[in-house]
Design a protein around this motif. Structure first.
Motif, short mmCIF file in Angstrom:
data_model
loop_
_atom_site.label_atom_id
_atom_site.label_comp_id
_atom_site.label_asym_id
_atom_site.label_seq_id
_atom_site.Cartn_x
_atom_site.Cartn_y
_atom_site.Cartn_z
N GLY A 133 61.97 30.87 36.82
CA GLY A 133 62.05 31.50 38.34
C GLY A 133 61.14 30.74 39.36
O GLY A 133 61.26 31.14 40.35
N ARG A 134 60.46 29.97 38.82
CA ARG A 134 59.38 29.33 39.75
C ARG A 134 59.90 28.03 40.61
O ARG A 134 60.67 27.37 39.82
CB ARG A 134 57.90 29.01 39.05
CG ARG A 134 57.44 30.49 38.85
CD ARG A 134 56.29 30.21 37.90
NE ARG A 134 55.08 29.76 38.32
CZ ARG A 134 54.16 29.18 37.72
NH1 ARG A 134 53.81 29.44 36.40
NH2 ARG A 134 52.93 28.48 38.26
N ASP A 135 59.52 27.74 41.41
CA ASP A 135 59.90 26.33 42.24
C ASP A 135 59.15 25.27 41.27
O ASP A 135 58.17 25.27 40.89
CB ASP A 135 59.39 26.50 43.85
CG ASP A 135 59.95 25.17 44.44
OD1 ASP A 135 60.85 25.52 45.22
OD2 ASP A 135 59.70 24.12 44.32
N ALA A 136 60.03 24.10 41.50
CA ALA A 136 59.65 22.93 40.68
C ALA A 136 58.30 22.46 41.00
O ALA A 136 57.69 21.91 40.17
CB ALA A 136 60.72 21.84 40.63
N ALA A 137 58.02 22.30 42.49
CA ALA A 137 56.83 21.94 43.15
C ALA A 137 55.76 22.66 42.46
O ALA A 137 54.69 21.80 41.72
CB ALA A 137 56.84 22.03 44.66
N GLU A 138 55.97 23.79 42.27
CA GLU A 138 54.76 24.79 41.53
C GLU A 138 54.31 24.42 40.28
O GLU A 138 53.17 24.17 39.93
CB GLU A 138 55.18 26.32 41.90
CG GLU A 138 54.16 27.16 42.14
CD GLU A 138 54.68 28.55 41.96
OE1 GLU A 138 54.01 29.34 41.35
OE2 GLU A 138 55.71 28.85 42.35
N GLY A 163 67.82 20.03 39.06
CA GLY A 163 67.39 21.25 38.42
C GLY A 163 66.18 20.97 37.36
O GLY A 163 65.60 19.86 37.46
N VAL A 164 65.58 21.92 37.09
CA VAL A 164 64.34 21.92 36.18
C VAL A 164 64.67 22.98 35.02
O VAL A 164 65.07 24.04 35.38
CB VAL A 164 63.09 22.39 36.86
CG1 VAL A 164 61.89 22.34 36.22
CG2 VAL A 164 63.01 21.58 37.98
N HIS A 165 64.36 22.51 33.74
CA HIS A 165 64.22 23.53 32.74
C HIS A 165 62.98 23.97 32.33
O HIS A 165 62.13 23.43 32.37
CB HIS A 165 65.12 22.93 31.56
CG HIS A 165 65.23 23.66 30.27
ND1 HIS A 165 64.15 24.00 29.46
CD2 HIS A 165 66.22 24.70 30.05
CE1 HIS A 165 64.62 24.88 28.18
NE2 HIS A 165 65.79 25.44 28.88
N ALA A 166 62.90 25.18 32.19
CA ALA A 166 61.59 25.95 31.61
C ALA A 166 61.99 26.78 30.24
O ALA A 166 63.06 27.68 30.49
CB ALA A 166 61.05 26.69 32.49
N ALA A 167 61.23 26.55 29.53
CA ALA A 167 61.33 27.46 28.04
C ALA A 167 60.60 28.69 28.31
O ALA A 167 60.81 29.64 28.03
CB ALA A 167 60.90 26.67 26.89
N SER A 168 59.40 28.64 28.97
CA SER A 168 58.10 29.46 28.81
C SER A 168 58.77 30.56 30.01
O SER A 168 59.24 30.17 30.98
CB SER A 168 56.86 29.08 29.46
OG SER A 168 56.57 27.89 28.62
N ILE A 220 64.74 25.79 41.43
CA ILE A 220 64.08 26.74 40.94
C ILE A 220 64.42 26.72 39.12
O ILE A 220 65.48 26.37 38.72
CB ILE A 220 64.64 28.18 41.26
CG1 ILE A 220 64.65 28.47 42.87
CG2 ILE A 220 63.95 29.40 40.47
CD1 ILE A 220 63.20 28.35 43.21
N ALA A 221 63.21 26.92 38.47
CA ALA A 221 63.31 26.43 36.97
C ALA A 221 64.21 27.52 36.29
O ALA A 221 64.06 28.93 36.44
CB ALA A 221 61.92 26.63 36.49
N THR A 222 64.95 27.00 35.35
CA THR A 222 65.77 28.03 34.48
C THR A 222 65.67 27.53 32.98
O THR A 222 65.50 26.62 32.64
CB THR A 222 67.33 27.90 34.99
OG1 THR A 222 67.98 28.83 34.46
CG2 THR A 222 67.94 26.42 35.14
N ASP A 223 66.04 28.64 32.31
CA ASP A 223 66.10 28.52 30.76
C ASP A 223 67.44 28.33 30.44
O ASP A 223 67.98 28.33 28.97
CB ASP A 223 65.42 29.52 30.15
CG ASP A 223 65.97 31.02 30.24
OD1 ASP A 223 66.78 31.07 31.16
OD2 ASP A 223 65.30 31.75 29.65
N ASP A 224 68.56 28.31 31.29
CA ASP A 224 70.01 28.27 31.03
C ASP A 224 70.75 26.62 31.04
O ASP A 224 70.81 26.14 32.28
CB ASP A 224 70.48 29.17 32.35
CG ASP A 224 72.28 29.34 31.94
OD1 ASP A 224 72.66 28.42 31.07
OD2 ASP A 224 72.86 29.96 32.72
N ILE A 225 70.58 26.09 30.00
CA ILE A 225 71.22 24.72 29.82
C ILE A 225 72.34 24.64 30.26
O ILE A 225 72.80 23.67 31.01
CB ILE A 225 71.02 24.38 28.15
CG1 ILE A 225 69.50 24.31 27.76
CG2 ILE A 225 71.45 22.85 28.13
CD1 ILE A 225 69.31 23.84 26.36
#
Ligand SMILES: NC(=O)c1ccc[n+]([C@@H]2O[C@H](COP(=O)([O-])OP(=O)(O)OC[C@H]3O[C@@H](n4cnc5c(N)ncnc54)[C@H](OP(=O)(O)O)[C@@H]3O)[C@@H](O)[C@H]2O)c1
Length: 357
Positions: free
Chosen positions: A40-45, A30-35, A56-61
């Motif tokens: 919604g973007r792939d971790a690789a990107e 998993g990947v967290h993103a605040a921005s 896929i990046a999420t802001d949902d802890i």
């Protein structure tokens, strides 16, 4: 195989993310993103890799906790919003998820950290039977690893100095580092946040007290010093443009004093380009930065740590090494007893496991 979540993809986080994706003994789950523009973007990107990971990046802890990872690598900016970060870290720990990271630099020396910070995190570790480890290159490696290697080479030490001498000109971080350190300010401006009374000892004093404790040295006090340097000429660099009369270099330290003399010093010399403060200590020729340990003793020892990279500049290389200090500890931290972990709790060889695949 450790199942890992990367929390944030900023200067440090994008390097830890790439490291997790690359390592065969770690699985990115998993990947967290605040921005908004990262969700919604792939971790690789998010870390400059071309092959999608499907993560896929999420802001949902809560969604990240539901994945039940073994470990979260927490690199979201911490020092400007400590209460929020304590809450986020505590939530992960209480859910039984180990956390390694680089945020909240006070936690590099957890035994020296204040109660407001330590107590809720220790409670969360106990509740979830999980561990928390925070490190970096400085604070971190210089004052909790390189310093001990240097000290092990003398039969008697009179003093020890740990320094970061770094040109921050290429550091594209005016928003946090630049404003906190007051680059560009005039002598009439109020002191920037990093140099208000007590802040240097709050951030670096723990490192001094930690080295003193390891050396069995009783200090009379830990004091701080700060010196600004204002440029007579305009300085242009990636971080910013400093007009004549603006602050373009700082020299500051936390000093552990015994019998009136500083015997354990943690010092920074930070400038914007080599035009700034030319009379102050500079890195070795041709280098933009050095992490240095000097032991005055029998014999004198000087350790210079120089980072470089074919693509990244030295500041980014520092962020990459900072990420390494966290990622390299994942496996051990996952096996550690519950609680806050300091670098000296981890056998050094455990930090290099799995690095050469
Ligand atoms: N000890 C060392 O040697 C060392 C060296 C470098 C950094 N550090 C520490 O490592 C941490 C990360 O540094 P960095 O340079 O990577 O930081 P950064 O790039 O400025 O920020 C990291 C991420 O934090 C998230 N973030 C920023 N402001 C936020 C807010 N208000 N609310 C929620 N999330 C926010 C963003 O996440 P998204 O990307 O998800 O939007 C951002 O990308 C800092 O705490 C820093 O002090 C330590």
């Amino acid at each position: 195989m450790r199942r890992v979540v990367q929390f944030s993809t900023g200067n440090v986080g994008r390097h830890s993310l790439a490291a997790i994706i690359g390592r065969p003994d770690l699985e990115l789950v998993g990947v967290h993103a605040a921005s908004d523009n990262k969700v919604g973007r792939d971790a690789a990107e998010l870390c400059g890799l071309s092959e999608p990971t499907g993560v896929i990046a999420t802001d949902d802890i809560d969604a990240l906790i539901a994945l039940q990872p073994d470990c979260v690598v927490y690199t979201a900016l911490g020092e400007t919003r400590p209460m929020e970060v304590i809450e986020e870290m505590a939530k992960l720990l209480a859910a039984g998820i180990n956390v390694v990271g680089t945020s909240m630099v006070w936690l590099v020396t957890p035994r020296q950290a204040d109660d407001w910070l330590r107590a809720p995190l220790e409670e969360a570790c106990a509740a979830g039977n999980a561990s928390l480890y925070v490190n970096g290159i400085d604070p971190g490696y210089s004052s909790d690893s390189a310093v001990f290697s240097a000290l092990s080479l003398v039969t008697r030490a009179r003093s020890v100095t740990v320094q970061e001498i770094f040109d921050y000109g290429n550091y594209d971080d005016y928003e946090y580092t630049g404003t906190a350190m007051g680059f560009g300010n005039s002598p009439d401006d109020p002191l920037p946040i990093a140099f208000q009374l007590g802040v240097i000892t709050s951030v670096f004093g723990g490192l001094v007290r930690n080295i003193a404790a390891q050396l069995d040295v009783e200090l009379d006090e830990v004091r701080e010093r700060y010196e600004p340097w204002y440029t007579p000429e305009r300085i242009e660099c990636k971080m910013m443009t400093v007009e004549p009369g603006g602050l373009a270099a700082v020299r500051f330290a936390a000093e552990g004093v015994r019998s009136g003399e500083p015997v354990i010093t943690v010092e920074h010399v930070n400038r914007l380009t080599s035009a700034a403060a030319p009379d102050w200590q500079v890195p070795p020729e041709g280098q933009l930065g050095v992490h240095k340990v000097i032991v005055e003793g029998e014999p004198r020892v000087e350790v210079n740590t120089l980072l470089s990279h074919p693509v990244l500049d030295v500041t980014e290389a520092g962020c990459l090494s900072t990420a390494a200090r966290a990622v390299n500890a994942i496996d051990w931290v996952c096996r550690a007893p519950a609680g806050l972990i300091a670098a000296d709790d981890i056998p050094p060889t455990e930090m290099i496991r799995g690095l050469m695949w």
